[in-house]
Design an enzyme around this catalytic site. Structure first.
Site, PDB file in Angstrom:
ATOM      1  CG  ASP A 181      -0.185  -0.250   2.534  1.00  8.53           C
ATOM      2  OD1 ASP A 181       0.776  -0.557   2.506  1.00  8.53           O
ATOM      3  OD2 ASP A 181      -0.956  -0.372   3.583  1.00  8.53           O
ATOM      4  CG  ASP A 241       6.736   5.349   6.665  1.00  4.10           C
ATOM      5  OD1 ASP A 241       7.520   6.579   6.479  1.00  4.10           O
ATOM      6  OD2 ASP A 241       6.333   5.357   8.002  1.00  4.10           O
ATOM      7  CB  THR A 242      11.259   2.680   7.367  1.00  2.26           C
ATOM      8  OG1 THR A 242      10.597   1.634   7.339  1.00  2.26           O
ATOM      9  CG2 THR A 242      10.650   3.596   8.333  1.00  2.26           C
ATOM     10  N   GLY A 243      10.721   1.927   4.051  1.00  6.54           N
ATOM     11  CA  GLY A 243      11.171   0.807   3.097  1.00  6.54           C
ATOM     12  C   GLY A 243      11.461  -0.679   3.630  1.00  6.54           C
ATOM     13  CB  THR A 258       7.514  -3.524   4.721  1.00  9.40           C
ATOM     14  OG1 THR A 258       6.985  -3.076   5.743  1.00  9.40           O
ATOM     15  CG2 THR A 258       6.377  -4.450   4.258  1.00  9.40           C
ATOM     16  CE  LYS A 311       3.193   7.959   5.342  1.00  4.16           C
ATOM     17  NZ  LYS A 311       3.033   7.910   6.981  1.00  4.16           N
ATOM     18  CG  ASP A 365      -4.630  -0.664   9.795  1.00  4.30           C
ATOM     19  OD1 ASP A 365      -3.709  -0.377   9.019  1.00  4.30           O
ATOM     20  OD2 ASP A 365      -4.888  -0.761  10.885  1.00  4.30           O
ATOM     21  NE  ARG A 387      -7.026  -3.343   7.569  1.00  7.16           N
ATOM     22  CZ  ARG A 387      -5.793  -3.041   7.704  1.00  7.16           C
ATOM     23  NH1 ARG A 387      -5.216  -2.457   6.714  1.00  7.16           N
ATOM     24  NH2 ARG A 387      -5.128  -3.820   8.814  1.00  7.16           N
TER      25      ARG A 387
HETATM   26  P1  5GP Z   1       7.626   0.733   5.888  1.00  3.47           P
HETATM   27  O1  5GP Z   1       8.321  -0.618   6.146  1.00  3.47           O
HETATM   28  O2  5GP Z   1       8.094   1.024   4.470  1.00  3.47           O
HETATM   29  O3  5GP Z   1       8.232   1.748   6.892  1.00  3.47           O
HETATM   30  O4  5GP Z   1       6.225   0.644   6.201  1.00  3.47           O
HETATM   31  C1  5GP Z   1       5.409   0.173   5.186  1.00  3.47           C
HETATM   32  C2  5GP Z   1       4.109  -0.148   5.874  1.00  3.47           C
HETATM   33  O5  5GP Z   1       3.651   0.538   7.230  1.00  3.47           O
HETATM   34  C3  5GP Z   1       3.066  -0.197   4.975  1.00  3.47           C
HETATM   35  O6  5GP Z   1       2.646  -1.574   4.485  1.00  3.47           O
HETATM   36  C4  5GP Z   1       1.685   0.090   6.081  1.00  3.47           C
HETATM   37  O7  5GP Z   1       1.215  -0.907   6.563  1.00  3.47           O
HETATM   38  C5  5GP Z   1       2.343   0.881   7.064  1.00  3.47           C
HETATM   39  N1  5GP Z   1       2.208   2.552   7.134  1.00  3.47           N
HETATM   40  C6  5GP Z   1       3.311   3.399   6.828  1.00  3.47           C
HETATM   41  N2  5GP Z   1       2.725   4.560   6.515  1.00  3.47           N
HETATM   42  C7  5GP Z   1       1.223   4.523   6.758  1.00  3.47           C
HETATM   43  C8  5GP Z   1       0.315   5.491   6.875  1.00  3.47           C
HETATM   44  O8  5GP Z   1       0.407   6.759   6.369  1.00  3.47           O
HETATM   45  N3  5GP Z   1      -0.983   4.830   6.944  1.00  3.47           N
HETATM   46  C9  5GP Z   1      -1.228   3.538   7.195  1.00  3.47           C
HETATM   47  N4  5GP Z   1      -2.442   3.055   7.334  1.00  3.47           N
HETATM   48  N5  5GP Z   1      -0.212   2.662   7.334  1.00  3.47           N
HETATM   49  C10 5GP Z   1       1.051   3.295   7.002  1.00  3.47           C
HETATM   50 MG    MG Z   2       1.029  -2.700   5.187  1.00 10.89          MG
END
Ligand code: 5GP
Ligand code: MG
Length: 193
Positions: free
Chosen positions: A110, A113-115, A117, A141, A170, A176
């Site tokens: 979806d 953010d930090t990358g 995942t 983001k 969510d 959602r």
């Molecule tokens: P990352 O591993 O890139 O930091 O985070 C990715 C995951 O964080 C996304 O799959 C999502 O589940 C969650 N996430 C990051 N930013 C948001 C946001 O603004 N809203 C929601 N609902 N989930 C987010």
């Molecule tokens: Mg997610």
């Protein structure tokens, strides 16, 4: 009149501050993304690996636009325990069930953010012997504080560092089902970090 102003967030409840990306913009951007993805796989075969649960609606809308011999698999990674809005360490909770060796895999999430995942999932796809592992996110983001963050191969929308809900995303397992991408009132203008 801008079409987006016709969509009222009032019905979504008092916690929703407003619509950031309305449904018609999502739909037209998905048409463009699907075209680019289809061109990227001239062999005509693709395995989509979707990160649950936030990508569910994006997944279902995207795959119906892809005229490919398509397989769909899912992976579940935890990055948001409880209601925290800042990214934590990611962990694999449900591993992909299908066979990835030799497959062209497109990982769908979806939001980037930090990358962490996407990095984690991409690592496990490559370790499984996939022929290729690309990534596709509905939103990316802006994180100027993380200059070395991974980039996704396909991005629907670049957004500011705000917390968004709706269209699969969510907050505390709610929202959602909203058809538009929305901002939460208490977090609007902040990222909860
Ligand atoms: P990352 O591993 O890139 O930091 O985070 C990715 C995951 O964080 C996304 O799959 C999502 O589940 C969650 N996430 C990051 N930013 C948001 C946001 O603004 N809203 C929601 N609902 N989930 C987010
Ligand atoms: Mg997610």
């Amino acid at each position: 009149m801008d079409e987006s102003s016709l969509i009222s967030h009032e019905a979504y409840g008092p916690d929703i501050a407003g619509v950031l990306i309305p449904r018609h913009r999502i739909a037209s951007r998905l048409d463009e993304l699907a075209g680019r993805i289809t061109e990227t796989y001239p062999e005509g075969e693709l395995t989509i690996l979707a990160a649950l649960t936030g990508s569910l609606i994006f997944l279902s809308d995207l795959i119906r636009r892809l005229p490919l011999r398509l397989r769909v698999d899912v992976v579940r990674v935890s990055s948001y325990p409880h209601q925290a809005t800042a990214s934590r360490e990611s962990r694999v909770l449900i591993a992909p069930a299908g066979d990835l060796p030799g497959r062209h895999v497109l990982i769908i999430d979806d939001i980037l953010d930090t990358g962490k995942t996407l990095e984690l999932i991409r690592g496990l796809v490559l370790a499984a012997g996939a022929a290729s592992a690309r990534t596709c996110v509905l939103m990316s983001k802006r994180r100027d504080d993380l200059p070395a963050r991974v980039a996704a191969d396909f991005v629907g929308f670049d957004i500011e560092d705000q917390f968004v809900v709706g269209y699969g995303l969510d907050y505390g397992d709610l929202y959602r089902n909203l058809p538009d991408i929305c901002l939460l009132r208490e977090l609007a203008g902040g990222n909860g970090r």
